[in-house]
Enzyme design. Structure first.
Site, PDB file in Angstrom:
ATOM      1  N   ARG A 185      -0.883 -11.329 -18.832  1.00  0.00           N
ATOM      2  CA  ARG A 185      -1.911 -12.236 -18.348  1.00  0.00           C
ATOM      3  C   ARG A 185      -1.329 -13.406 -17.558  1.00  0.00           C
ATOM      4  O   ARG A 185      -0.564 -14.206 -18.086  1.00  0.00           O
ATOM      5  CB  ARG A 185      -2.760 -12.760 -19.515  1.00  0.00           C
ATOM      6  CG  ARG A 185      -3.980 -13.551 -19.048  1.00  0.00           C
ATOM      7  CD  ARG A 185      -4.886 -13.954 -20.200  1.00  0.00           C
ATOM      8  NE  ARG A 185      -6.064 -14.658 -19.688  1.00  0.00           N
ATOM      9  CZ  ARG A 185      -6.074 -15.943 -19.349  1.00  0.00           C
ATOM     10  NH1 ARG A 185      -4.978 -16.678 -19.471  1.00  0.00           N
ATOM     11  NH2 ARG A 185      -7.181 -16.497 -18.866  1.00  0.00           N
TER      12      ARG A 185
ATOM     13  N   ARG B   1     -17.466   0.835   1.853  1.00  0.00           N
ATOM     14  CA  ARG B   1     -17.662  -0.512   1.296  1.00  0.00           C
ATOM     15  C   ARG B   1     -16.618  -0.795   0.200  1.00  0.00           C
ATOM     16  O   ARG B   1     -16.129  -1.920   0.091  1.00  0.00           O
ATOM     17  CB  ARG B   1     -19.081  -0.647   0.731  1.00  0.00           C
ATOM     18  CG  ARG B   1     -19.356  -2.074   0.215  1.00  0.00           C
ATOM     19  CD  ARG B   1     -20.802  -2.263  -0.185  1.00  0.00           C
ATOM     20  NE  ARG B   1     -21.163  -1.431  -1.316  1.00  0.00           N
ATOM     21  CZ  ARG B   1     -22.401  -1.293  -1.771  1.00  0.00           C
ATOM     22  NH1 ARG B   1     -23.405  -1.927  -1.174  1.00  0.00           N
ATOM     23  NH2 ARG B   1     -22.651  -0.508  -2.807  1.00  0.00           N
TER      24      ARG B   1
ATOM     25  N   LYS C  76     -18.098  -6.459  -3.831  1.00  0.00           N
ATOM     26  CA  LYS C  76     -18.820  -5.863  -4.962  1.00  0.00           C
ATOM     27  C   LYS C  76     -17.930  -5.876  -6.211  1.00  0.00           C
ATOM     28  O   LYS C  76     -17.340  -4.861  -6.586  1.00  0.00           O
ATOM     29  CB  LYS C  76     -19.257  -4.444  -4.594  1.00  0.00           C
ATOM     30  CG  LYS C  76     -20.343  -3.887  -5.492  1.00  0.00           C
ATOM     31  CD  LYS C  76     -20.974  -2.672  -4.867  1.00  0.00           C
ATOM     32  CE  LYS C  76     -21.846  -1.892  -5.826  1.00  0.00           C
ATOM     33  NZ  LYS C  76     -22.940  -2.644  -6.413  1.00  0.00           N
TER      34      LYS C  76
ATOM     35  N   GLU D  58     -31.215 -12.290  -2.871  1.00  0.00           N
ATOM     36  CA  GLU D  58     -31.470 -10.865  -3.126  1.00  0.00           C
ATOM     37  C   GLU D  58     -31.927 -10.692  -4.563  1.00  0.00           C
ATOM     38  O   GLU D  58     -32.048 -11.662  -5.306  1.00  0.00           O
ATOM     39  CB  GLU D  58     -30.217 -10.028  -2.839  1.00  0.00           C
ATOM     40  CG  GLU D  58     -28.984 -10.494  -3.593  1.00  0.00           C
ATOM     41  CD  GLU D  58     -27.684  -9.812  -3.144  1.00  0.00           C
ATOM     42  OE1 GLU D  58     -27.714  -8.666  -2.661  1.00  0.00           O
ATOM     43  OE2 GLU D  58     -26.627 -10.453  -3.298  1.00  0.00           O
TER      44      GLU D  58
ATOM     45  N   TYR E 268     -16.447  -2.228  -7.767  1.00  0.00           N
ATOM     46  CA  TYR E 268     -17.107  -0.986  -8.189  1.00  0.00           C
ATOM     47  C   TYR E 268     -18.062  -0.481  -7.122  1.00  0.00           C
ATOM     48  O   TYR E 268     -18.358  -1.189  -6.149  1.00  0.00           O
ATOM     49  CB  TYR E 268     -17.843  -1.201  -9.518  1.00  0.00           C
ATOM     50  CG  TYR E 268     -19.140  -1.986  -9.419  1.00  0.00           C
ATOM     51  CD1 TYR E 268     -19.128  -3.356  -9.166  1.00  0.00           C
ATOM     52  CD2 TYR E 268     -20.371  -1.359  -9.569  1.00  0.00           C
ATOM     53  CE1 TYR E 268     -20.320  -4.072  -9.083  1.00  0.00           C
ATOM     54  CE2 TYR E 268     -21.560  -2.074  -9.493  1.00  0.00           C
ATOM     55  CZ  TYR E 268     -21.532  -3.421  -9.247  1.00  0.00           C
ATOM     56  OH  TYR E 268     -22.702  -4.135  -9.153  1.00  0.00           O
TER      57      TYR E 268
HETATM   58  N1  PMP Z   1     -27.367  -6.432  -4.011  1.00  0.00           N
HETATM   59  C1  PMP Z   1     -26.752  -6.470  -5.200  1.00  0.00           C
HETATM   60  C2  PMP Z   1     -26.413  -7.779  -5.801  1.00  0.00           C
HETATM   61  C3  PMP Z   1     -26.447  -5.278  -5.877  1.00  0.00           C
HETATM   62  O1  PMP Z   1     -25.826  -5.314  -7.067  1.00  0.00           O
HETATM   63  C4  PMP Z   1     -26.824  -4.041  -5.300  1.00  0.00           C
HETATM   64  C5  PMP Z   1     -26.583  -2.747  -6.017  1.00  0.00           C
HETATM   65  N2  PMP Z   1     -25.248  -2.462  -6.177  1.00  0.00           N
HETATM   66  C6  PMP Z   1     -27.465  -4.055  -4.045  1.00  0.00           C
HETATM   67  C7  PMP Z   1     -27.716  -5.262  -3.433  1.00  0.00           C
HETATM   68  C8  PMP Z   1     -27.869  -2.781  -3.375  1.00  0.00           C
HETATM   69  O2  PMP Z   1     -26.754  -2.079  -2.893  1.00  0.00           O
HETATM   70  P1  PMP Z   1     -26.787  -0.525  -2.670  1.00  0.00           P
HETATM   71  O3  PMP Z   1     -27.938  -0.231  -1.769  1.00  0.00           O
HETATM   72  O4  PMP Z   1     -25.492  -0.219  -2.044  1.00  0.00           O
HETATM   73  O5  PMP Z   1     -26.968   0.108  -4.025  1.00  0.00           O
END
Ligand code: PMP
Length: 285
Positions: free
Chosen positions: A100, A52, A147, A179, A33
């Protein structure tokens, strides 16, 4: 008035926005996503988000649902149909529908769904008051650079933050901050260096991170891309997060420890201002 959703080429009312129970996003979390920001009816840094997205798809050998041009056209139409001035556009691609079975199906057709969420992003009370966060163990899988929608660990982290009466959580692995649950994490050291973890499989390469680090260097700051411990964060002069929905958001309290004078610091405040100004003037940052 109900929102219009986008489902595989169709613009439909929310109650008709449906996908199959055999969709691999639903069964396996086999989906990726992006979340793009909309300010003044315009998509911010969307080219970087789509780049991305293409990388996430390639890492999982998932076919793009359509061309980037078709995605952008659908995004713009959705923003217009929902009359969205400020908020977020959520986009999800899954590997599609197949009976599945774990291994990737040979003939599945990727699905694309999108919706918008109206939200006040510019006038955020949190930007003037600062965020309180807690630290928690990082319980996610080992490819956080992709992502994917497998977000149960971040959901648990956000709930732990709610239970602790704070705004969010930073995740720790081997004693180091990876993070935030849905954002990248930074500290400002006492000699005014901006420090954030280096890119790798351990964190998501934030689109906002990329822009903010560029702006920070342009403003004359030294940027250090190295991991830091939670103790270093608690002792830092400032801390902040970045993400598409929060831009740059100051952190003023970590695990109950007040940073500085407990108010958003000058570096985070300046970077937030630069980011917002640039986003309002340019679409691609
Ligand atoms: N790290 C994680 C785990 C996230 O989910 C996000 C937000 N999607 C970010 C960092 C920040 O990414 P962005 O600046 O592309 O929103």
């Amino acid at each position: 008035m109900s929102r219009t959703f986008y489902v595989n080429g169709e613009f439909v009312a929310e109650e008709n926005a449906k996908i199959s129970v055999l969709d691999r996003g639903f069964l396996f979390g086999d989906a990726v996503y992006e979340v793009s920001t909309i300010l003044k009816g315009r998509l911010i840094d969307n080219t970087a988000h789509l780049k991305r997205l293409a990388r996430s798809l390639a890492e999982l050998a998932m076919a793009p649902p359509c061309s980037d041009e078709e995605i952008v056209a659908a995004q713009l139409k959705l923003v217009e149909m929902n009359n969205l001035d400020e908020g977020l556009l959520y986009l999800q691609v899954s590997r599609g529908v197949a009976d599945r079975d774990f291994a990737y199906p040979a003939n599945a057709k990727s699905s694309l769904v999108m919706f918008t969420q109206a939200k006040n992003l510019l006038d955020s009370p949190m930007a003037t008051q600062g965020m309180h966060i807690i630290s928690i163990p990082d319980q996610r899988w080992k490819r956080r650079d992709i992502k994917t929608v497998g977000l149960l660990a971040p959901c648990m982290g956000k709930q732990a933050a709610v239970d602790a009466g704070v705004h969010d959580a930073w995740m720790l692995e081997d004693g180091l901050v990876t993070e935030g649950t849905s954002n990248n994490a930074y500290i400002v050291t006492h000699d005014k260096k901006i420090q954030t973890r280096h890119l790798g499989h351990e964190i998501l390469s934030g689109i906002t991170r990329q822009a903010v680090l560029k702006f920070a260097k342009q403003a004359g700051y030294t940027v250090v891309e190295e991991p830091f411990t939670i103790d270093e964060a608690r002792e830092a002069s400032e801390a902040f997060i970045t993400s598409a929905s929060t831009f740059v958001m100051p952190v003023v309290n970590i695990d109950g420890v007040v940073l500085g004078d407990g108010k958003p610091g000058p570096v985070s405040t300046e970077l937030r201002k630069i980011y917002i100004q640039t986003a309002l003037e340019h679409q691609d940052l």
